[in-house]
Design a protein around this motif. Structure first.
Motif, PDB file in Angstrom:
ATOM      1  N   TYR A  24       0.830  -1.194   0.000  1.00 29.67           N
ATOM      2  CA  TYR A  24       0.000   0.000   0.000  1.00 29.67           C
ATOM      3  C   TYR A  24       0.874   1.256   0.000  1.00 29.67           C
ATOM      4  CZ  TYR A  24      -3.780  -3.159   1.295  1.00 29.67           C
ATOM      5  OH  TYR A  24      -4.696  -4.172   1.323  1.00 29.67           O
TER       6      TYR A  24
ATOM      7  N   GLN B  72      -7.835   1.069  -0.735  1.00 30.19           N
ATOM      8  CA  GLN B  72      -6.906  -0.017  -0.424  1.00 30.19           C
ATOM      9  C   GLN B  72      -7.627  -1.281   0.031  1.00 30.19           C
ATOM     10  OE1 GLN B  72      -4.420   1.965   2.444  1.00 30.19           O
ATOM     11  NE2 GLN B  72      -3.047   2.794   0.913  1.00 30.19           N
ATOM     12  N   THR B  73      -8.601  -1.131   0.941  1.00 31.14           N
ATOM     13  CA  THR B  73      -9.325  -2.315   1.419  1.00 31.14           C
ATOM     14  C   THR B  73     -10.173  -2.930   0.307  1.00 31.14           C
ATOM     15  OG1 THR B  73     -11.038  -0.840   2.320  1.00 31.14           O
ATOM     16  CG2 THR B  73      -9.362  -1.632   3.849  1.00 31.14           C
ATOM     17  N   THR B  74     -10.709  -2.089  -0.576  1.00 31.43           N
ATOM     18  CA  THR B  74     -11.502  -2.597  -1.698  1.00 31.43           C
ATOM     19  C   THR B  74     -10.612  -3.335  -2.692  1.00 31.43           C
ATOM     20  OG1 THR B  74     -13.120  -0.811  -1.471  1.00 31.43           O
ATOM     21  CG2 THR B  74     -13.035  -1.946  -3.588  1.00 31.43           C
TER      22      THR B  74
ATOM     23  N   GLN C  48      -7.825  -4.860  -2.059  1.00 33.38           N
ATOM     24  CA  GLN C  48      -7.447  -6.141  -1.466  1.00 33.38           C
ATOM     25  C   GLN C  48      -8.570  -7.156  -1.604  1.00 33.38           C
ATOM     26  OE1 GLN C  48      -6.035  -5.953   2.559  1.00 33.38           O
ATOM     27  NE2 GLN C  48      -5.904  -8.166   2.782  1.00 33.38           N
TER      28      GLN C  48
ATOM     29  N   TYR D  88     -14.894  -0.793   3.932  1.00 33.51           N
ATOM     30  CA  TYR D  88     -13.933  -0.197   4.863  1.00 33.51           C
ATOM     31  C   TYR D  88     -14.490  -0.101   6.280  1.00 33.51           C
ATOM     32  CZ  TYR D  88     -11.075   3.398   7.111  1.00 33.51           C
ATOM     33  OH  TYR D  88     -10.289   4.095   7.997  1.00 33.51           O
TER      34      TYR D  88
ATOM     35  N   PHE E  32     -14.950  -3.329   8.213  1.00 29.59           N
ATOM     36  CA  PHE E  32     -13.671  -3.820   8.745  1.00 29.59           C
ATOM     37  C   PHE E  32     -13.364  -3.161  10.094  1.00 29.59           C
ATOM     38  CE2 PHE E  32      -9.106  -2.752   9.077  1.00 29.59           C
ATOM     39  CZ  PHE E  32      -8.596  -4.024   9.292  1.00 29.59           C
TER      40      PHE E  32
END
Length: 250
Positions: A1, A163-165, A167, A240, A243
């Motif tokens: 990231y 970033q979470t999407t 991944q 996001y 999480f």
């Protein structure tokens, strides 16, 4: 990231978007627990000619982000009451979804950037469809929230959402229910056409692939051609914030 990118300068590569579009829809019951949360995110329209994005998601036992519904609604010439009707219709259908048990709490994730009063008004639409869980309080989050109302979309938060999407897409954990909920202008205007759920799924994923650095230094999925990013924002808010909310229990 921190070094995400590709030769087109978009944060999420096109190949990952195309793979997600081709994934089969989920018709089989994912085996959710009676206390699992349903996350419903709203990216309100910020001015008369913008769109409102809505997305609903659950987390399966395998860690999949299973979207139960999504809508991008053009809000031109709309009153607040009409926005509420769209959301009420959406939340009612989610509560009736085959995968959703009556005891499963709904977690509303409403973006507050443009108008906290509007966000609080939209939040009222959830009350008839309890149980409702409100995690956005100072004891849980010190920043980026309006306590008891919703969340703030800063550039830092937006980067974390991307970033979470990304991944989730890389891990092939983004899925879409075969019974997919939509809600549009037909909720208040009987002359308006119904939304096509396949179109909404494809639009959601396409918008996810539009995010890039803009000349002003900000990150956005809006394009010079007039394409919006409201639906992707709502879906990424689900990924996001779910999480972060789940991490509170650890």
């Amino acid at each position: 990231y921190g070094v995400l990118g590709n030769d087109s300068h978009y944060y999420i590569p096109k190949k990952d978007i195309e793979r997600a579009i081709q994934l089969p829809r989920q018709f089989r019951d994912p085996g959710l627990e009676a206390t699992d949360s349903v996350y419903i995110a709203i990216d309100p329209a910020s001015h008369e000619k913008s769109d409102m994005g809505i997305a609903a998601m659950v987390i399966t036992e395998r860690g999949e982000k299973l979207f139960l519904g999504a809508s991008s609604v053009y809000m031109e010439k709309c009153m607040v009451q009409e926005c509420q009707k769209v959301i009420t219709s959406f939340v009612r259908q989610i509560r009736m979804h085959n995968f959703v048990e009556p005891t499963m709490p709904i977690v509303p994730i409403v973006e507050c950037n443009n108008n906290e009063i509007l966000a609080r008004t939209l939040l009222e639409c959830f009350k008839p469809f309890g149980p409702i869980l409100m995690p956005f309080v100072k004891s849980n989050f010190q920043t980026c929230i309006s306590p008891g109302v919703g969340v703030w979309l800063t550039q830092t938060v937006k980067m974390a959402m991307i970033q979470t999407t990304y991944q989730a897409l890389l891990d092939n954990t983004v899925r879409f229910s075969g019974q997919f909920v939509t809600s549009g202008r037909a909720a208040f205007d009987p002359r308006a056409p119904l939304l096509n759920y396949n179109d909404q799924i494809e639009l959601l994923l396409t918008q996810m692939g539009q995010f890039k650095d803009q000349p002003d230094g900000k990150i956005s999925g809006k394009t010079p051609a007039g394409d919006n990013d409201d639906l992707a924002i709502a879906a990424m808010m689900c990924i996001y914030w779910s999480f972060l909310i789940r991490s509170l229990k650890k």
